[in-house]
Write a protein that holds these residues in place. Sequence first.
Motif, PDB file in Angstrom:
ATOM      1  N   GLY A 113       0.780  -1.231   0.000  1.00  0.00           N
ATOM      2  CA  GLY A 113       0.000   0.000   0.000  1.00  0.00           C
ATOM      3  C   GLY A 113       0.809   1.278   0.000  1.00  0.00           C
ATOM      4  N   LYS A 114       2.131   1.198   0.040  1.00  0.00           N
ATOM      5  CA  LYS A 114       2.950   2.411   0.014  1.00  0.00           C
ATOM      6  C   LYS A 114       3.037   2.963  -1.401  1.00  0.00           C
ATOM      7  N   GLU A 115       3.120   4.297  -1.491  1.00  0.00           N
ATOM      8  CA  GLU A 115       3.211   4.948  -2.788  1.00  0.00           C
ATOM      9  C   GLU A 115       4.503   5.743  -2.900  1.00  0.00           C
ATOM     10  N   TYR A 116       5.080   5.694  -4.080  1.00  0.00           N
ATOM     11  CA  TYR A 116       6.340   6.376  -4.367  1.00  0.00           C
ATOM     12  C   TYR A 116       6.179   7.154  -5.667  1.00  0.00           C
ATOM     13  N   LEU A 117       6.791   8.334  -5.715  1.00  0.00           N
ATOM     14  CA  LEU A 117       6.768   9.169  -6.916  1.00  0.00           C
ATOM     15  C   LEU A 117       8.178   9.634  -7.231  1.00  0.00           C
ATOM     16  N   SER A 118       8.446   9.819  -8.503  1.00  0.00           N
ATOM     17  CA  SER A 118       9.667  10.521  -8.893  1.00  0.00           C
ATOM     18  C   SER A 118       9.298  11.955  -9.235  1.00  0.00           C
ATOM     19  N   ASP A 119      10.294  12.805  -9.314  1.00  0.00           N
ATOM     20  CA  ASP A 119      10.079  14.132  -9.868  1.00  0.00           C
ATOM     21  C   ASP A 119       9.795  13.986 -11.366  1.00  0.00           C
ATOM     22  N   TYR A 120       9.160  14.979 -11.960  1.00  0.00           N
ATOM     23  CA  TYR A 120       9.052  15.007 -13.407  1.00  0.00           C
ATOM     24  C   TYR A 120      10.453  15.231 -13.995  1.00  0.00           C
ATOM     25  N   VAL A 121      10.784  14.489 -15.031  1.00  0.00           N
ATOM     26  CA  VAL A 121      12.100  14.626 -15.656  1.00  0.00           C
ATOM     27  C   VAL A 121      11.933  14.960 -17.127  1.00  0.00           C
ATOM     28  N   ILE A 122      12.881  15.690 -17.655  1.00  0.00           N
ATOM     29  CA  ILE A 122      12.858  16.028 -19.071  1.00  0.00           C
ATOM     30  C   ILE A 122      13.342  14.833 -19.887  1.00  0.00           C
ATOM     31  N   VAL A 123      13.026  14.823 -21.163  1.00  0.00           N
ATOM     32  CA  VAL A 123      13.504  13.780 -22.070  1.00  0.00           C
ATOM     33  C   VAL A 123      14.906  14.142 -22.527  1.00  0.00           C
ATOM     34  N   LYS A 124      15.828  13.218 -22.339  1.00  0.00           N
ATOM     35  CA  LYS A 124      17.225  13.440 -22.719  1.00  0.00           C
ATOM     36  C   LYS A 124      17.638  12.285 -23.626  1.00  0.00           C
ATOM     37  N   LYS A 155      26.807  16.113 -22.954  1.00  0.00           N
ATOM     38  CA  LYS A 155      27.821  16.342 -21.912  1.00  0.00           C
ATOM     39  C   LYS A 155      28.009  15.159 -20.956  1.00  0.00           C
ATOM     40  N   TYR A 156      26.912  14.566 -20.495  1.00  0.00           N
ATOM     41  CA  TYR A 156      26.994  13.536 -19.453  1.00  0.00           C
ATOM     42  C   TYR A 156      26.484  12.199 -19.991  1.00  0.00           C
ATOM     43  N   TYR A 157      27.292  11.130 -19.811  1.00  0.00           N
ATOM     44  CA  TYR A 157      26.997   9.840 -20.421  1.00  0.00           C
ATOM     45  C   TYR A 157      27.090   8.712 -19.392  1.00  0.00           C
ATOM     46  N   ARG A 158      26.262   7.708 -19.610  1.00  0.00           N
ATOM     47  CA  ARG A 158      26.352   6.471 -18.831  1.00  0.00           C
ATOM     48  C   ARG A 158      26.176   5.293 -19.782  1.00  0.00           C
ATOM     49  N   ILE A 228      27.155  -5.839 -26.735  1.00  0.00           N
ATOM     50  CA  ILE A 228      26.293  -4.742 -27.162  1.00  0.00           C
ATOM     51  C   ILE A 228      26.304  -3.698 -26.059  1.00  0.00           C
ATOM     52  N   VAL A 229      26.643  -2.482 -26.427  1.00  0.00           N
ATOM     53  CA  VAL A 229      26.772  -1.379 -25.483  1.00  0.00           C
ATOM     54  C   VAL A 229      25.551  -0.474 -25.621  1.00  0.00           C
ATOM     55  N   LYS A 230      24.963  -0.129 -24.486  1.00  0.00           N
ATOM     56  CA  LYS A 230      23.821   0.794 -24.465  1.00  0.00           C
ATOM     57  C   LYS A 230      24.271   2.104 -23.822  1.00  0.00           C
ATOM     58  N   GLN A 231      23.997   3.203 -24.478  1.00  0.00           N
ATOM     59  CA  GLN A 231      24.448   4.520 -24.035  1.00  0.00           C
ATOM     60  C   GLN A 231      23.264   5.401 -23.657  1.00  0.00           C
ATOM     61  N   TYR A 232      23.357   6.011 -22.467  1.00  0.00           N
ATOM     62  CA  TYR A 232      22.325   6.916 -21.980  1.00  0.00           C
ATOM     63  C   TYR A 232      22.885   8.325 -21.889  1.00  0.00           C
ATOM     64  N   ALA A 233      22.072   9.298 -22.228  1.00  0.00           N
ATOM     65  CA  ALA A 233      22.394  10.700 -21.980  1.00  0.00           C
ATOM     66  C   ALA A 233      21.776  11.097 -20.647  1.00  0.00           C
ATOM     67  N   LEU A 234      22.548  11.780 -19.801  1.00  0.00           N
ATOM     68  CA  LEU A 234      22.100  12.135 -18.462  1.00  0.00           C
ATOM     69  C   LEU A 234      22.004  13.641 -18.295  1.00  0.00           C
ATOM     70  N   THR A 235      21.140  14.055 -17.399  1.00  0.00           N
ATOM     71  CA  THR A 235      21.170  15.443 -16.941  1.00  0.00           C
ATOM     72  C   THR A 235      22.315  15.584 -15.951  1.00  0.00           C
ATOM     73  N   TYR A 280      17.426   6.755  -9.415  1.00  0.00           N
ATOM     74  CA  TYR A 280      17.286   8.051 -10.075  1.00  0.00           C
ATOM     75  C   TYR A 280      16.639   7.816 -11.434  1.00  0.00           C
ATOM     76  N   LEU A 281      15.495   8.453 -11.661  1.00  0.00           N
ATOM     77  CA  LEU A 281      14.763   8.249 -12.900  1.00  0.00           C
ATOM     78  C   LEU A 281      15.268   9.185 -13.988  1.00  0.00           C
ATOM     79  N   SER A 282      15.471   8.617 -15.164  1.00  0.00           N
ATOM     80  CA  SER A 282      15.780   9.389 -16.364  1.00  0.00           C
ATOM     81  C   SER A 282      14.800   8.955 -17.449  1.00  0.00           C
ATOM     82  N   ALA A 283      14.680   9.773 -18.495  1.00  0.00           N
ATOM     83  CA  ALA A 283      13.797   9.447 -19.610  1.00  0.00           C
ATOM     84  C   ALA A 283      14.483   9.842 -20.910  1.00  0.00           C
ATOM     85  N   GLY A 284      14.292   9.035 -21.933  1.00  0.00           N
ATOM     86  CA  GLY A 284      14.880   9.344 -23.229  1.00  0.00           C
ATOM     87  C   GLY A 284      15.129   8.092 -24.041  1.00  0.00           C
ATOM     88  N   ARG A 285      15.724   8.302 -25.205  1.00  0.00           N
ATOM     89  CA  ARG A 285      16.088   7.195 -26.080  1.00  0.00           C
ATOM     90  C   ARG A 285      17.559   6.857 -25.877  1.00  0.00           C
TER      91      ARG A 285
END
Length: 378
Positions: A113-124, A155-158, A228-235, A280-285
């Motif tokens: 029954g616990k609820e969790y939210l993230s902040d709204y994040v931009i698409v990167k 600028k920032y990569y993972r 296979i390498v997956k690359q993320y752009a970060l804020t 930490y939530l991120s969003a993007g392709r």
Amino acid sequence: MSKWPILIFAALLAVSCKKAFEPKDALTNTNRYLVIEGAINTGPDSTFITLSRTKKYGPGIQIDRETNAQLIVESDANNTYSLYEVRPGVYSAAPLNLNDAHKYRLHIKTADGKEYLSDYVIVKNSPPIDSVGFSQETDGVHIYVNTHDDASSTKYYRWEYTETWQFQSFFKSYMLGDEPRHVCYATDTSTAILLANSNKLSSDLIYQAPIAFIPGTSEKIEARYTIIVKQYALTADAYDFWLGLQKNTDRLGSIFDAQPSVNQSNFYCVTDPHEFVVGYLSAGRAATKRIFISASQLLSSYQVKYPVGCKLDSAFYYHEPFYTDPKVLGPEAGTIPIEPFYIAPLGPFGAPNFITYSTTTCVDCTIRGKTEPPPYWR
């Protein structure tokens, strides 16, 4: 299965809300922190989010998958998209193809029954990976990635990666009929936190960022290997979170290291604002690129070693099916017959006089892999 929740919990055990370092307190900490892994994929790929809780359990750390939770991606335009549990603790949504102009957050309701939210994040969105390459050093194969952003907006990569390799059992059995157990394929995923940034460079360029290392003795390079390498752009904030986590996991183990800390998550517990949440939530392709490496491309000085010791034994043959004493040869003993030998006079019904055998791990590659190659194997 991801292993970094264990590293996170180890870091948390070493930190006690700005209290002085007290090993006894760290060892008795029993908090079960919710760990949230994954990112919202706004493009044509599926989204995967993993929920787990870590706790101290006896002499080690146990990971409990958080099952039967409800996960919803919410947009700032009041659109919602549900995720469904595809295996214990892993939640997925089919390709969402979201509008990059909007912001998104993740809403989680656990079975208790616990609820969790993230902040709204931009698409990167990540720029393409220019190349994945490798260098051959005396100690083994070093794999790296190159990328850049002409717009200088990343600028920032993972990075994360999945690797697959073909390997063979130490011995090949000639007594298993048509069932192949000599050549197999194994797959593993990255556990290290791989980061880089170009923030202080004149151009948004990452050159030969180290990704993985394969020792020259590893069976991963025995025949054929792919990554296979997956690359993320970060804020910048997301990068700071991952960098703090990377420092914690790299430096734990010595009281002379810098005091570990965990950067602020962009998740919070709605039900209990004081509860600590990890992730930490991120969003993007994301961008991906795969390469293959064959043994013929590598230095002849690399000497692959089988991961366990193997020896060949023999036993007299007395009766069917293939073993004499089940305590010596067969499933009960954990051994497999390899080759029959015939010396006149033959045994009953033309049976061999004796056979060679070895341990299951040395004969049956399916103990550590699969005989069916993955669909991307070519």
